[in-house]
Design a protein around this motif. Sequence first.
Motif, short mmCIF file in Angstrom:
data_model
loop_
_atom_site.label_atom_id
_atom_site.label_comp_id
_atom_site.label_asym_id
_atom_site.label_seq_id
_atom_site.Cartn_x
_atom_site.Cartn_y
_atom_site.Cartn_z
N GLN A 66 0.80 -1.22 -0.12
CA GLN A 66 0.03 0.10 -0.13
C GLN A 66 0.90 1.31 0.07
O GLN A 66 0.61 2.30 -0.73
N TYR A 105 1.91 2.02 -3.57
CA TYR A 105 0.80 2.58 -4.28
C TYR A 105 0.76 4.14 -3.94
O TYR A 105 0.47 4.97 -4.74
N ASP A 106 0.72 4.29 -2.55
CA ASP A 106 0.70 5.66 -2.18
C ASP A 106 1.84 6.61 -2.82
O ASP A 106 1.59 7.67 -2.91
N ARG A 159 1.43 7.29 -6.39
CA ARG A 159 0.18 8.38 -6.52
C ARG A 159 0.72 9.54 -6.40
O ARG A 159 0.33 10.65 -7.02
N ILE A 166 -5.36 5.81 -10.89
CA ILE A 166 -4.94 4.47 -10.44
C ILE A 166 -6.12 3.80 -9.35
O ILE A 166 -6.24 4.50 -8.17
N LEU A 198 -7.01 1.06 -6.78
CA LEU A 198 -6.78 -0.16 -6.14
C LEU A 198 -8.15 -0.90 -5.94
O LEU A 198 -8.83 -0.42 -4.85
N LEU A 256 -5.82 -3.97 -9.56
CA LEU A 256 -6.31 -2.55 -9.63
C LEU A 256 -6.40 -2.24 -11.28
O LEU A 256 -6.35 -3.30 -12.02
#
Length: 133
Positions: free
Chosen positions: A12, A15-16, A19, A70, A72, A86
């Motif tokens: 996670q 992904y953060d 982004r 994006i 998820l 995703l």
Amino acid sequence: MAVFDANIAVAQKMYDIVRAGDFSKLDTIVTEDFEIVEADGLPFGGASRGRHALRELLERIIPILRPSDIKLKSITANENEVVGLLDLIFADGDGEFIMPVAEYFEIRDGHISRIVPYFFDTPGLTQFIARRG
């Protein structure tokens, strides 16, 4: 925190970071011998290795892909693996293109050691990239 939760948290975090666009932080969550393997059918296909491989790859491909979002959808884990599902959302003058992706992560000592993304329509993505120019 259970190991499953910790593994999900590191994925996670990746992904953060992506982004937020602060790719330099990716070097802190991967192992020294990190590897990412992209499908050969993509313009950026092949394997990249090393602590800076993920950052360098994303710095190269995000300007090519230019996703508008994006999303998820789900993430699951076991003792040393994580799978994220995703959608990569792309837009151009002809509308929206949605690419479902499954990303397989190997986790070692709280860091990502390997990622293998599975794009569900590599020919469609390649055609979209070429059409968009």
